[in-house]
Design a protein around this motif. Structure first.
Motif, mmCIF file in Angstrom:
data_model
loop_
_atom_site.group_PDB
_atom_site.id
_atom_site.type_symbol
_atom_site.label_atom_id
_atom_site.label_comp_id
_atom_site.label_asym_id
_atom_site.label_seq_id
_atom_site.Cartn_x
_atom_site.Cartn_y
_atom_site.Cartn_z
ATOM 1 N N ASP A 55 -3.145 -22.027 21.668
ATOM 2 C CA ASP A 55 -3.949 -20.814 21.790
ATOM 3 C C ASP A 55 -3.180 -19.723 21.039
ATOM 4 O O ASP A 55 -2.312 -19.059 21.603
ATOM 5 C CB ASP A 55 -4.116 -20.449 23.268
ATOM 6 C CG ASP A 55 -4.921 -19.164 23.458
ATOM 7 O OD1 ASP A 55 -5.247 -18.503 22.449
ATOM 8 O OD2 ASP A 55 -5.217 -18.828 24.612
ATOM 9 N N THR A 56 -3.494 -19.574 19.742
ATOM 10 C CA THR A 56 -2.679 -18.688 18.897
ATOM 11 C C THR A 56 -2.802 -17.217 19.311
ATOM 12 O O THR A 56 -1.941 -16.421 18.971
ATOM 13 C CB THR A 56 -3.071 -18.831 17.408
ATOM 14 O OG1 THR A 56 -4.480 -18.607 17.283
ATOM 15 C CG2 THR A 56 -2.748 -20.217 16.884
ATOM 16 N N SER A 57 -3.849 -16.880 20.068
ATOM 17 C CA SER A 57 -4.005 -15.486 20.495
ATOM 18 C C SER A 57 -2.923 -15.093 21.495
ATOM 19 O O SER A 57 -2.687 -13.912 21.741
ATOM 20 C CB SER A 57 -5.391 -15.272 21.106
ATOM 21 O OG SER A 57 -5.476 -15.909 22.363
ATOM 22 N N ARG A 58 -2.285 -16.084 22.096
ATOM 23 C CA ARG A 58 -1.230 -15.798 23.076
ATOM 24 C C ARG A 58 0.159 -15.812 22.463
ATOM 25 O O ARG A 58 1.152 -15.572 23.143
ATOM 26 C CB ARG A 58 -1.283 -16.840 24.207
ATOM 27 C CG ARG A 58 -2.577 -16.777 25.016
ATOM 28 C CD ARG A 58 -2.596 -17.873 26.061
ATOM 29 N NE ARG A 58 -1.496 -17.753 27.012
ATOM 30 C CZ ARG A 58 -1.576 -17.085 28.155
ATOM 31 N NH1 ARG A 58 -2.692 -16.509 28.492
ATOM 32 N NH2 ARG A 58 -0.546 -17.013 28.956
ATOM 33 N N GLN A 59 0.229 -16.118 21.157
ATOM 34 C CA GLN A 59 1.536 -16.241 20.518
ATOM 35 C C GLN A 59 2.057 -14.894 20.011
ATOM 36 O O GLN A 59 1.283 -14.026 19.636
ATOM 37 C CB GLN A 59 1.468 -17.227 19.345
ATOM 38 C CG GLN A 59 1.243 -18.659 19.775
ATOM 39 C CD GLN A 59 1.044 -19.595 18.601
ATOM 40 O OE1 GLN A 59 1.026 -19.179 17.439
ATOM 41 N NE2 GLN A 59 0.883 -20.870 18.899
ATOM 42 N N ASN A 60 3.351 -14.790 19.991
ATOM 43 C CA ASN A 60 4.030 -13.600 19.519
ATOM 44 C C ASN A 60 4.567 -13.895 18.123
ATOM 45 O O ASN A 60 5.594 -14.550 17.970
ATOM 46 C CB ASN A 60 5.173 -13.292 20.500
ATOM 47 C CG ASN A 60 5.996 -12.108 20.075
ATOM 48 O OD1 ASN A 60 5.632 -11.360 19.168
ATOM 49 N ND2 ASN A 60 7.117 -11.923 20.734
ATOM 50 N N LYS A 91 4.420 -24.915 24.184
ATOM 51 C CA LYS A 91 3.299 -24.130 24.702
ATOM 52 C C LYS A 91 3.810 -23.134 25.748
ATOM 53 O O LYS A 91 3.430 -21.967 25.741
ATOM 54 C CB LYS A 91 2.238 -25.059 25.308
ATOM 55 C CG LYS A 91 0.928 -24.367 25.646
ATOM 56 C CD LYS A 91 -0.118 -25.372 26.095
ATOM 57 C CE LYS A 91 -1.410 -24.709 26.535
ATOM 58 N NZ LYS A 91 -2.152 -24.042 25.466
ATOM 59 N N HIS A 92 4.678 -23.598 26.618
ATOM 60 C CA HIS A 92 5.274 -22.750 27.650
ATOM 61 C C HIS A 92 6.098 -21.618 27.018
ATOM 62 O O HIS A 92 5.963 -20.454 27.380
ATOM 63 C CB HIS A 92 6.139 -23.628 28.560
ATOM 64 C CG HIS A 92 6.774 -22.902 29.696
ATOM 65 N ND1 HIS A 92 6.048 -22.251 30.666
ATOM 66 C CD2 HIS A 92 8.078 -22.692 30.011
ATOM 67 C CE1 HIS A 92 6.888 -21.688 31.536
ATOM 68 N NE2 HIS A 92 8.118 -21.936 31.147
ATOM 69 N N GLU A 95 3.488 -19.340 24.667
ATOM 70 C CA GLU A 95 2.292 -18.744 25.266
ATOM 71 C C GLU A 95 2.564 -18.123 26.632
ATOM 72 O O GLU A 95 1.864 -17.205 27.038
ATOM 73 C CB GLU A 95 1.173 -19.793 25.368
ATOM 74 C CG GLU A 95 0.696 -20.251 23.994
ATOM 75 C CD GLU A 95 -0.479 -21.228 24.052
ATOM 76 O OE1 GLU A 95 -1.162 -21.289 25.087
ATOM 77 O OE2 GLU A 95 -0.686 -21.930 23.039
ATOM 78 N N GLU A 96 3.571 -18.608 27.345
ATOM 79 C CA GLU A 96 3.866 -18.060 28.673
ATOM 80 C C GLU A 96 5.086 -17.136 28.663
ATOM 81 O O GLU A 96 5.052 -16.046 29.212
ATOM 82 C CB GLU A 96 4.126 -19.185 29.692
ATOM 83 C CG GLU A 96 3.093 -20.300 29.727
ATOM 84 C CD GLU A 96 1.711 -19.828 30.172
ATOM 85 O OE1 GLU A 96 1.658 -18.865 30.952
ATOM 86 O OE2 GLU A 96 0.710 -20.409 29.720
ATOM 87 N N GLY A 98 6.561 -15.785 26.004
ATOM 88 C CA GLY A 98 6.522 -14.730 24.989
ATOM 89 C C GLY A 98 7.611 -14.837 23.937
ATOM 90 O O GLY A 98 7.904 -13.870 23.236
#
Ligand SMILES: [Zn+2]
Length: 193
Positions: A55-60, A91-92, A95-96, A98
Protein backbone atom coordinates in the motif's frame (compact mmCIF):
# COMPACT_ATOMS: atom_id res chain seq x y z
CA UNK A 1 17.34 -13.96 -12.79
CA UNK A 2 19.15 -17.27 -13.01
CA UNK A 3 18.92 -17.77 -9.29
CA UNK A 4 18.63 -21.22 -7.85
CA UNK A 5 15.01 -22.11 -7.19
CA UNK A 6 15.49 -24.29 -4.14
CA UNK A 7 17.40 -22.80 -1.27
CA UNK A 8 15.88 -24.79 1.54
CA UNK A 9 19.21 -26.35 2.44
CA UNK A 10 20.81 -22.95 3.06
CA UNK A 11 21.12 -22.19 6.76
CA UNK A 12 19.57 -18.87 7.66
CA UNK A 13 19.25 -17.13 11.01
CA UNK A 14 15.79 -17.86 12.33
CA UNK A 15 13.53 -14.84 12.74
CA UNK A 16 11.55 -15.00 16.01
CA UNK A 17 8.33 -13.95 14.25
CA UNK A 18 8.71 -15.22 10.68
CA UNK A 19 10.96 -18.24 11.03
CA UNK A 20 13.91 -19.37 8.94
CA UNK A 21 12.39 -19.98 5.49
CA UNK A 22 10.67 -17.90 2.83
CA UNK A 23 6.88 -17.64 3.25
CA UNK A 24 4.88 -18.17 0.03
CA UNK A 25 2.06 -15.71 -0.57
CA UNK A 26 -1.22 -16.03 -2.46
CA UNK A 27 -0.13 -13.50 -5.09
CA UNK A 28 1.31 -14.66 -8.35
CA UNK A 29 3.65 -11.77 -9.04
CA UNK A 30 6.22 -12.31 -11.75
CA UNK A 31 9.92 -11.78 -11.24
CA UNK A 32 9.79 -8.80 -13.60
CA UNK A 33 6.83 -7.18 -11.82
CA UNK A 34 8.57 -7.36 -8.48
CA UNK A 35 12.02 -6.27 -9.66
CA UNK A 36 10.54 -3.39 -11.66
CA UNK A 37 8.51 -2.26 -8.64
CA UNK A 38 11.50 -1.15 -6.55
CA UNK A 39 15.09 -0.37 -7.47
CA UNK A 40 16.44 -2.21 -4.43
CA UNK A 41 15.07 -5.55 -5.69
CA UNK A 42 16.84 -5.35 -9.05
CA UNK A 43 19.86 -7.40 -8.08
CA UNK A 44 18.60 -8.80 -4.81
CA UNK A 45 18.37 -12.52 -4.05
CA UNK A 46 14.58 -12.66 -3.86
CA UNK A 47 12.04 -15.44 -3.29
CA UNK A 48 9.51 -14.50 -5.95
CA UNK A 49 6.73 -16.71 -4.57
CA UNK A 50 6.68 -14.63 -1.37
CA UNK A 51 5.79 -11.30 -3.04
CA UNK A 52 2.92 -9.24 -1.63
CA UNK A 53 1.62 -5.95 -3.09
CA UNK A 54 2.31 -2.80 -1.05
CA UNK A 55 0.00 0.00 0.00
CA UNK A 56 2.28 2.75 -1.31
CA UNK A 57 0.04 5.48 0.15
CA UNK A 58 1.27 4.44 3.59
CA UNK A 59 4.95 4.58 2.68
CA UNK A 60 7.34 7.31 3.67
CA UNK A 61 9.37 8.06 0.56
CA UNK A 62 10.99 10.93 -1.30
CA UNK A 63 10.85 9.57 -4.83
CA UNK A 64 10.21 5.91 -5.55
CA UNK A 65 7.91 3.73 -3.46
CA UNK A 66 8.13 -0.04 -3.11
CA UNK A 67 5.38 -1.52 -5.29
CA UNK A 68 5.79 -4.97 -3.79
CA UNK A 69 7.42 -6.52 -0.79
CA UNK A 70 9.31 -9.72 -1.29
CA UNK A 71 11.43 -12.00 0.90
CA UNK A 72 15.08 -11.15 0.31
CA UNK A 73 18.00 -13.38 1.23
CA UNK A 74 20.75 -11.28 2.77
CA UNK A 75 24.09 -11.57 4.52
CA UNK A 76 24.28 -10.05 8.01
CA UNK A 77 26.78 -7.20 8.14
CA UNK A 78 27.90 -8.15 11.63
CA UNK A 79 27.87 -11.93 11.98
CA UNK A 80 28.08 -12.73 8.22
CA UNK A 81 25.31 -15.32 8.47
CA UNK A 82 22.43 -15.48 6.02
CA UNK A 83 19.04 -14.12 7.02
CA UNK A 84 15.77 -13.27 5.29
CA UNK A 85 14.35 -9.76 5.24
CA UNK A 86 10.73 -10.89 5.02
CA UNK A 87 8.07 -9.31 2.81
CA UNK A 88 5.71 -9.12 5.82
CA UNK A 89 8.45 -7.56 7.92
CA UNK A 90 8.99 -4.92 5.22
CA UNK A 91 5.27 -4.17 5.18
CA UNK A 92 5.46 -3.64 8.95
CA UNK A 93 8.55 -1.42 8.67
CA UNK A 94 7.33 0.76 5.82
CA UNK A 95 3.59 0.93 6.45
CA UNK A 96 3.28 0.67 10.24
CA UNK A 97 6.52 1.93 11.74
CA UNK A 98 7.03 4.75 9.22
CA UNK A 99 10.61 3.82 8.34
CA UNK A 100 11.94 5.53 5.24
CA UNK A 101 11.15 3.30 2.28
CA UNK A 102 14.72 3.08 1.00
CA UNK A 103 15.91 1.79 4.37
CA UNK A 104 17.51 -1.60 4.04
CA UNK A 105 17.86 -4.26 6.66
CA UNK A 106 21.52 -5.17 6.93
CA UNK A 107 21.57 -7.21 10.13
CA UNK A 108 19.94 -10.43 11.23
CA UNK A 109 17.47 -10.24 14.12
CA UNK A 110 20.12 -11.42 16.56
CA UNK A 111 22.46 -8.54 15.66
CA UNK A 112 19.81 -5.83 15.26
CA UNK A 113 18.77 -3.06 17.62
CA UNK A 114 15.20 -4.02 18.40
CA UNK A 115 12.46 -2.48 16.28
CA UNK A 116 10.78 -1.33 19.48
CA UNK A 117 13.86 0.64 20.45
CA UNK A 118 14.15 2.15 16.95
CA UNK A 119 10.48 3.04 16.96
CA UNK A 120 10.97 4.80 20.29
CA UNK A 121 13.96 6.75 18.96
CA UNK A 122 12.10 7.68 15.77
CA UNK A 123 9.13 8.85 17.82
CA UNK A 124 11.28 11.01 20.08
CA UNK A 125 13.10 12.40 17.05
CA UNK A 126 9.83 13.21 15.23
CA UNK A 127 8.51 15.03 18.29
CA UNK A 128 11.68 17.09 18.76
CA UNK A 129 12.56 17.96 15.16
CA UNK A 130 9.74 20.52 14.83
CA UNK A 131 10.44 22.31 18.11
CA UNK A 132 11.46 25.93 17.47
CA UNK A 133 13.92 26.52 20.32
CA UNK A 134 14.85 23.17 21.84
CA UNK A 135 16.46 23.12 25.27
CA UNK A 136 20.06 21.91 25.36
CA UNK A 137 18.91 18.64 26.84
CA UNK A 138 16.39 18.12 24.05
CA UNK A 139 18.93 19.14 21.42
CA UNK A 140 21.43 16.64 22.75
CA UNK A 141 18.87 13.81 22.49
CA UNK A 142 17.81 15.03 19.05
CA UNK A 143 21.39 15.10 17.81
CA UNK A 144 22.15 11.65 19.12
CA UNK A 145 18.86 10.23 17.73
CA UNK A 146 19.59 11.83 14.36
CA UNK A 147 22.93 10.02 14.14
CA UNK A 148 21.37 6.67 15.08
CA UNK A 149 18.51 7.04 12.59
CA UNK A 150 20.80 8.28 9.84
CA UNK A 151 23.15 5.34 10.26
CA UNK A 152 20.16 3.02 10.05
CA UNK A 153 19.10 4.73 6.81
CA UNK A 154 15.77 5.65 8.38
CA UNK A 155 16.17 9.34 7.71
CA UNK A 156 18.07 10.71 4.74
CA UNK A 157 17.60 14.47 4.55
CA UNK A 158 21.03 16.09 4.34
CA UNK A 159 19.68 19.60 4.94
CA UNK A 160 18.07 18.54 8.21
CA UNK A 161 21.29 16.79 9.22
CA UNK A 162 23.32 19.97 8.58
CA UNK A 163 20.77 22.13 10.41
CA UNK A 164 20.93 19.98 13.55
CA UNK A 165 24.70 19.82 13.27
CA UNK A 166 24.88 23.63 13.23
CA UNK A 167 22.48 23.97 16.16
CA UNK A 168 24.47 21.43 18.17
CA UNK A 169 27.79 23.12 17.46
CA UNK A 170 26.38 26.43 18.63
CA UNK A 171 24.53 25.29 21.74
CA UNK A 172 26.21 22.10 22.94
CA UNK A 173 29.70 22.02 21.34
CA UNK A 174 31.26 19.80 24.02
CA UNK A 175 28.72 16.94 23.83
CA UNK A 176 29.50 13.46 22.53
CA UNK A 177 26.45 13.70 20.30
CA UNK A 178 27.85 16.84 18.67
CA UNK A 179 31.14 15.10 18.02
CA UNK A 180 29.26 12.17 16.50
CA UNK A 181 27.20 14.34 14.16
CA UNK A 182 30.28 16.32 13.09
CA UNK A 183 32.02 13.07 12.26
CA UNK A 184 28.99 11.86 10.29
CA UNK A 185 28.88 15.06 8.21
CA UNK A 186 32.62 14.81 7.56
CA UNK A 187 32.25 11.19 6.44
CA UNK A 188 29.40 12.14 4.12
CA UNK A 189 31.45 14.95 2.60
CA UNK A 190 34.38 12.58 2.08
CA UNK A 191 32.12 9.98 0.50
CA UNK A 192 30.62 12.51 -1.88
CA UNK A 193 33.98 13.39 -3.43
ZN1 LIG B 1 23.85 -11.24 12.46
Amino acid sequence: MGKRKKRTSDKVVCHPRYGGASIPSAFNATDKMVRDSFWGYKDADIFIESAIPADTSRQNCATFPRGYYVDVLKLCRDCKRKFIFFAREQKHWFEELGFYVDADCVRCTECRVSEKELKRVLQRYSNAIGVENPSNEMLEALTSDMVVLWNKGLIQNVNTLRRIRNLANKAIPACDATEAINLLVLELAAGAE
